[in-house]
Structures are given as C-alpha cells and as structure tokens.
Design an enzyme around this catalytic site. Structure first.
Site, PDB file in Angstrom:
ATOM      1  N   LYS A 207      -4.580  -3.226  44.717  1.00  0.00           N
ATOM      2  CA  LYS A 207      -4.785  -3.599  43.313  1.00  0.00           C
ATOM      3  C   LYS A 207      -5.879  -4.646  43.146  1.00  0.00           C
ATOM      4  O   LYS A 207      -6.229  -5.366  44.078  1.00  0.00           O
ATOM      5  CB  LYS A 207      -3.460  -4.038  42.682  1.00  0.00           C
ATOM      6  N   ARG A 242       5.557   0.212  47.327  1.00  0.00           N
ATOM      7  CA  ARG A 242       4.756   1.397  46.990  1.00  0.00           C
ATOM      8  C   ARG A 242       3.370   1.187  47.593  1.00  0.00           C
ATOM      9  O   ARG A 242       2.726   0.175  47.312  1.00  0.00           O
ATOM     10  CB  ARG A 242       4.702   1.502  45.465  1.00  0.00           C
TER      11      ARG A 242
HETATM   12  C1  7PM Z   1      -4.750   0.220  38.053  1.00  0.00           C
HETATM   13  C2  7PM Z   1      -3.531  -0.399  37.959  1.00  0.00           C
HETATM   14  C3  7PM Z   1      -4.909   1.396  38.754  1.00  0.00           C
HETATM   15  C4  7PM Z   1      -2.458   0.190  38.559  1.00  0.00           C
HETATM   16  C5  7PM Z   1      -3.843   1.971  39.351  1.00  0.00           C
HETATM   17  C6  7PM Z   1      -2.611   1.367  39.236  1.00  0.00           C
HETATM   18  C7  7PM Z   1       2.742   1.067  40.042  1.00  0.00           C
HETATM   19  C8  7PM Z   1       3.294   2.295  39.698  1.00  0.00           C
HETATM   20  C9  7PM Z   1       1.147   2.373  39.471  1.00  0.00           C
HETATM   21  C10 7PM Z   1       3.612   0.009  40.445  1.00  0.00           C
HETATM   22  C11 7PM Z   1       5.419   1.546  40.100  1.00  0.00           C
HETATM   23  C12 7PM Z   1      -1.698   2.237  41.337  1.00  0.00           C
HETATM   24  C13 7PM Z   1      -1.445   1.889  39.924  1.00  0.00           C
HETATM   25  N1  7PM Z   1       1.395   1.148  39.918  1.00  0.00           N
HETATM   26  N2  7PM Z   1       4.612   2.547  39.721  1.00  0.00           N
HETATM   27  N3  7PM Z   1       2.279   3.110  39.341  1.00  0.00           N
HETATM   28  N4  7PM Z   1       4.936   0.315  40.450  1.00  0.00           N
HETATM   29  N5  7PM Z   1       6.737   1.744  40.131  1.00  0.00           N
HETATM   30  O1  7PM Z   1      -2.184   1.338  42.050  1.00  0.00           O
HETATM   31  O2  7PM Z   1       3.218  -1.124  40.751  1.00  0.00           O
HETATM   32  O3  7PM Z   1      -1.454   3.363  41.769  1.00  0.00           O
HETATM   33  S1  7PM Z   1      -0.410   2.991  39.076  1.00  0.00           S
END
Ligand code: 7PM
Length: 263
Positions: A207, A242
């Site tokens: 992130k 995750r």
């Molecule tokens: C920007 C921000 C791009 C976040 C991509 C993302 C989470 C999730 C995502 C999390 C749970 C990524 C994310 N992040 N589901 N889905 N927890 N439960 O890095 O932190 O894939 S999307």
C-alpha cells in the site's frame, strides 16, 4: 489471505478462458506457498478508479471463483460491495464475502451472507466509492473505526449473520492519513481487545503509505515494508493478513507465531 486480482489491468481480460487459466495457475502457486484463503477481486479500489457495473464485475469474478472452487479445496473469498456479485459467487462456491464498504454500499450483502452461512469481512472505509481515498482525515481514527465496527456488526447480526461468521478489518489505506495507518497498526491490540469475539484481518500489502515512508518506493519495492507491517499486525493480534507476496508473508507470520508461542 492471498490477493488474486481479476481486473483487466492485471489480467488478459475478465472472464476469458485465458484469464481463468492465469488465475488457476496463480492460485496453484499461492496454495503451494501456504495461503489459507484466496481473495478474488474484480473491482479496482485504486485512488481515481470508478465503479464497474454489476454485470461487468460478475463476468470477471464469477468464472474465476467457480473454476477455483471446482479445482481446489481452499476457501475463496470475494472482494465485492455488491450483493448480486456476492450472491452469484456464493452459489458457485465462494465461502466468504469481503466487503470493503462494511455494508455501507449495499446492506443486502448481509442478507446474502446470512442465507448462505458465508463468512463476512466487515472492513472500515469512509466516503462513497470514488471518494474513498480522498476523505479529510478524522481526528480520532481509533474511535472512528471502533464506532463503524459497532454499526456494521449491528447491521450484519440484525440481518441474520451469525457472530461466528464475522471478521473485522481496519481498512488500512482507506480514508486514513499515512500516520493514521501507522497508528492503527501500532494500536491494533486495543481494537482487538475491544472486539474479542471477532477475528481481525489486516491488509497492508504494497500500500501507498509504505511507499511514502520509503522515499517513494514503487509497489514492487514495498516487500520489506509489507512484511514489517504484517508482522506488527500479527504481533498486535491480527488473525488474518491479506497479501500479494504469499511465500514471504507466510514465512514472516510463521516466525511471529513462534515468538508469540514463547509469551
Ligand atoms: C488502493 C488501496 C489500491 C487499496 C488497492 C487497494 C483491502 C481489501 C483492498 C484490505 C480487505 C489492495 C487494495 N484492500 N479487503 N481490499 N482489506 N479486507 O491493496 O485492506 O488490494 S483493495
């Protein structure tokens, strides 16, 4: 929890045979590397991305979910905020719904999860879909997340989701300042202690707050930061992490568990 993106920017094109095969190869590797859950996502929540339609998301996600469930034994979770996507996915073999809106966008997700006795991840985020990453930071992020958890749990349980089926997630990177992401990791133990019945999931993998702390490191340069933050999350009580880099994360978590075993 291994991250499997089925957005067109990450794969051939959603729903095609090539993209389903790509996904199955990746899942095979994730399992060999020690993943316990595969999280399939078809809607990019990157800053600036706009929503995809229900039909588009179903076309991307459902064939992949079905293929994984047929071929492997591993639980599949679906990263979606839409009840129709959740419902189709559960019919075809998914076992967990991972809702980044914590039931704010479509509370019917709780009805669908309850009817299938599926697991339900309630993640904290703020603002509407397009504005999730541009929210003015709140003053007290721990209080804000805690309040949101209580609301989301009440909605879920009110609609028939068993408390044993609920997982909480602080939503690292969603409507928080970089410092607040760090604060949530540093004080995660308090939230875990305040919600003792519910397993805590944390997703820091690659992130942008990690990039910011590492002089603008790109996503590929964030592995050490992802592992360090996953380690802190586990140390402070997270039950699920995750991650994109499954092998490295599983190894790091094994060490953490071994250290925790000495407490
Ligand atoms: C920007 C921000 C791009 C976040 C991509 C993302 C989470 C999730 C995502 C999390 C749970 C990524 C994310 N992040 N589901 N889905 N927890 N439960 O890095 O932190 O894939 S999307």
């Amino acid at each position: 929890m291994a991250i499997l993106n089925v957005t067109p920017d990450s794969f051939s094109d959603g729903g095609s045979i090539a993209s389903v095969n790509d996904a199955l190869c990746q899942v095979e590797r994730f399992i060999a590397e020690g993943a316990d859950i595969i999280d399939v996502g078809g809607e990019s929540t990157r800053p600036g991305s706009s929503r995809v339609t229900v039909d588009e998301e179903i076309a991307r996600v459902v064939p992949v979910v079905e293929a994984i469930a047929k071929r492997f034994d591993i639980p599949v979770s679906v990263d979606t905020s839409k009840a129709d996507v959740a419902e189709r996915s559960l019919e075809l073999g998914a076992e967990i719904i991972n809702d980044i809106s914590g039931l704010r966008f479509d509370a019917r997700i709780a009805d669908v999860a309850a009817a299938s006795k599926a697991g339900l991840v309630l993640m904290h985020s703020r603002g509407e879909f397009e504005a999730m990453h541009s929210q003015p930071p709140v003053d007290d992020i721990i209080a804000e997340v805690s309040k949101n958890f209580r609301t989301a749990i009440a909605t879920a349980e009110g609609r028939g989701v068993a408390s044993e089926s609920i997982v909480l997630d602080v939503g690292i990177g969603f409507g928080k300042s970089p410092e607040q992401n760090l604060e949530l990791l540093a004080k995660l133990d308090r939230l875990v202690a305040d919600f003792p019945q519910y397993p805590m999931l944390v997703g820091t993998s690659r992130k942008s707050f990690i990039g910011k702390l590492l002089d603008g490191a790109p996503a590929e340069g964030r592995l050490s930061g992802s592992l360090a933050t996953a380690a802190v999350a586990v140390w402070n009580g997270a039950s699920i992490v995750r991650a994109h880099d499954v092998k490295e994360t599983v190894e790091a978590v094994k060490l953490l568990d071994a250290i925790k075993g000495q407490l």
